[in-house]
Design an enzyme around this catalytic site. Structure first.
Site, PDB file in Angstrom:
ATOM      1  N   LYS A  32       1.026  -1.184  -0.067  1.00 21.79           N
ATOM      2  CA  LYS A  32      -0.156  -0.016   0.078  1.00 21.79           C
ATOM      3  C   LYS A  32       0.925   1.196   0.007  1.00 21.79           C
ATOM      4  O   LYS A  32       1.787   1.552   1.009  1.00 21.79           O
ATOM      5  CB  LYS A  32      -0.785  -0.061   1.158  1.00 21.79           C
ATOM      6  CG  LYS A  32      -2.077   1.285   1.152  1.00 21.79           C
ATOM      7  CD  LYS A  32      -2.980   1.118   2.550  1.00 21.79           C
ATOM      8  CE  LYS A  32      -2.456   1.478   3.808  1.00 21.79           C
ATOM      9  NZ  LYS A  32      -2.522   3.121   3.808  1.00 21.79           N
ATOM     10  N   LYS A  61      -7.332   8.238  -1.500  1.00 17.22           N
ATOM     11  CA  LYS A  61      -8.709   8.381  -1.111  1.00 17.22           C
ATOM     12  C   LYS A  61      -9.212   9.542  -1.735  1.00 17.22           C
ATOM     13  O   LYS A  61      -9.636  10.631  -1.145  1.00 17.22           O
ATOM     14  CB  LYS A  61      -8.717   8.710   0.450  1.00 17.22           C
ATOM     15  CG  LYS A  61      -8.533   7.383   1.375  1.00 17.22           C
ATOM     16  CD  LYS A  61      -8.695   7.782   2.976  1.00 17.22           C
ATOM     17  CE  LYS A  61      -8.102   6.610   3.627  1.00 17.22           C
ATOM     18  NZ  LYS A  61      -6.757   6.246   3.810  1.00 17.22           N
TER      19      LYS A  61
HETATM   20  O1  C5P Z   1       0.827   0.488  11.184  1.00 21.99           O
HETATM   21  P1  C5P Z   1      -0.544  -0.154  10.940  1.00 21.99           P
HETATM   22  O2  C5P Z   1      -0.722  -1.662  10.953  1.00 21.99           O
HETATM   23  O3  C5P Z   1      -1.535   0.281  12.005  1.00 21.99           O
HETATM   24  O4  C5P Z   1      -0.902   0.383   9.710  1.00 21.99           O
HETATM   25  C1  C5P Z   1      -2.329   0.438   9.252  1.00 21.99           C
HETATM   26  C2  C5P Z   1      -2.639   1.082   7.826  1.00 21.99           C
HETATM   27  O5  C5P Z   1      -3.605   1.037   7.457  1.00 21.99           O
HETATM   28  C3  C5P Z   1      -1.942   2.497   7.896  1.00 21.99           C
HETATM   29  O6  C5P Z   1      -1.310   2.950   6.701  1.00 21.99           O
HETATM   30  C4  C5P Z   1      -3.069   3.442   8.220  1.00 21.99           C
HETATM   31  O7  C5P Z   1      -2.991   4.634   7.771  1.00 21.99           O
HETATM   32  C5  C5P Z   1      -4.152   2.532   7.504  1.00 21.99           C
HETATM   33  N1  C5P Z   1      -5.582   2.687   8.018  1.00 21.99           N
HETATM   34  C6  C5P Z   1      -6.007   2.506   9.340  1.00 21.99           C
HETATM   35  N2  C5P Z   1      -7.049   2.832   9.962  1.00 21.99           N
HETATM   36  C7  C5P Z   1      -8.074   3.130   8.831  1.00 21.99           C
HETATM   37  C8  C5P Z   1      -7.923   3.281   7.667  1.00 21.99           C
HETATM   38  C9  C5P Z   1      -6.505   3.092   7.220  1.00 21.99           C
HETATM   39  O8  C5P Z   1      -4.757   2.147   9.988  1.00 21.99           O
HETATM   40  N3  C5P Z   1      -9.170   3.177   9.347  1.00 21.99           N
END
Ligand code: C5P
Length: 234
Positions: A32, A61
């Site tokens: 991503k 987004k």
């Molecule tokens: O480090 P972590 O596993 O928390 O990363 C999760 C990813 O998913 C990050 O890129 C974050 O911006 C994204 N994300 C999130 N929660 C959401 C939408 C997107 O953690 N609701």
């Protein structure tokens, strides 16, 4: 089974992103690329990550008037991304236009159309912050309403929080792909994710794809961390 792990390349430079991507690519399904990396490194980062052999999820987004979003989606398809996000609160016409643009541009470019994923209510919102922007619905109701609107507009996938997966699976056609962040294995340090599921629990609840950032990129050995997660799924 397709490898459902999407590693969030939440790092500030192309060099760091590519080092991480090359290291973990054999153990994951996709990467991503979010606003930080895309803005810092430029559109070339997509092809450079694609060169690892993994798919790319472009998480910018998009939320704008339908014509602008359709053109942004077309540009993303030409970069060769396999998944991308748009905000469902842009409305049905914007979502229909985004899906049509993805299909048409893919056809013209001789590619498969990317999965256009709808983002419903950001997890940083609660009923208070929704009310601030004039939405008096509770978060759960608003998520379900936007998810149904997205599917009616032709989107084939949604991003949702771990705690929304079960409710959305009840509500939506089975073929709708659900992508969920907020994944934690239990082995990592506590951080800002509060409502989490393990990778196995998220798949069992009905997720198709897992977005995983820190549990992989902040691990001492990211490749091993990704492999451990993959093994926990089979
Ligand atoms: O480090 P972590 O596993 O928390 O990363 C999760 C990813 O998913 C990050 O890129 C974050 O911006 C994204 N994300 C999130 N929660 C959401 C939408 C997107 O953690 N609701």
């Amino acid at each position: 089974m397709q490898n459902p792990i999407i590693v969030a390349l939440d790092v500030p430079t192309a060099e760091q992103a590519l080092k991480l991507a090359r290291e973990v690519a054999p153990a994951v399904g996709a990467f991503k690329i979010g606003s930080e990396l895309f803005t810092a490194a430029g559109p070339d980062i997509v092809q450079r990550v694609r060169d690892t052999g993994a798919a790319v999820f472009l998480d910018l987004k998009f939320h704008d008037i339908p014509n602008t979003v359709a053109k942004a989606v077309a540009a993303a398809v030409r970069l060769d991304v396999q998944m991308l996000t748009i905000h469902t609160c842009g409305g049905a016409e914007m979502m229909r236009g985004a899906e049509e643009s993805a299909q048409q541009t893919a056809l013209q470019s001789g590619r498969n159309a990317p999965l256009v994923l709808g983002v419903t209510v950001l997890t940083s919102h609660d009923s208070h912050t929704l009310s601030e922007i004039g939405c008096e619905a509770n978060v759960g109701y608003q998520v379900e309403r936007l998810a149904q609107l997205a599917v009616a507009a032709g989107l084939r996938g949604l991003v949702c929080s771990p705690l929304e997966i079960a409710a959305l699976r009840q509500l939506l056609p089975e073929k709708v792909q659900l992508v969920t962040p907020g994944i934690r294995t239990g082995a990592e340090k506590a951080d800002d994710q509060k409502r989490t599921l393990t990778p196995r629990q998220a798949l069992d609840a009905g997720a198709n794809w897992l977005v995983i950032g820190r549990p992989i990129y902040a691990a001492e050995n990211p490749r091993e961390a990704a492999e451990r997660i993959l093994n926990s799924l089979t």
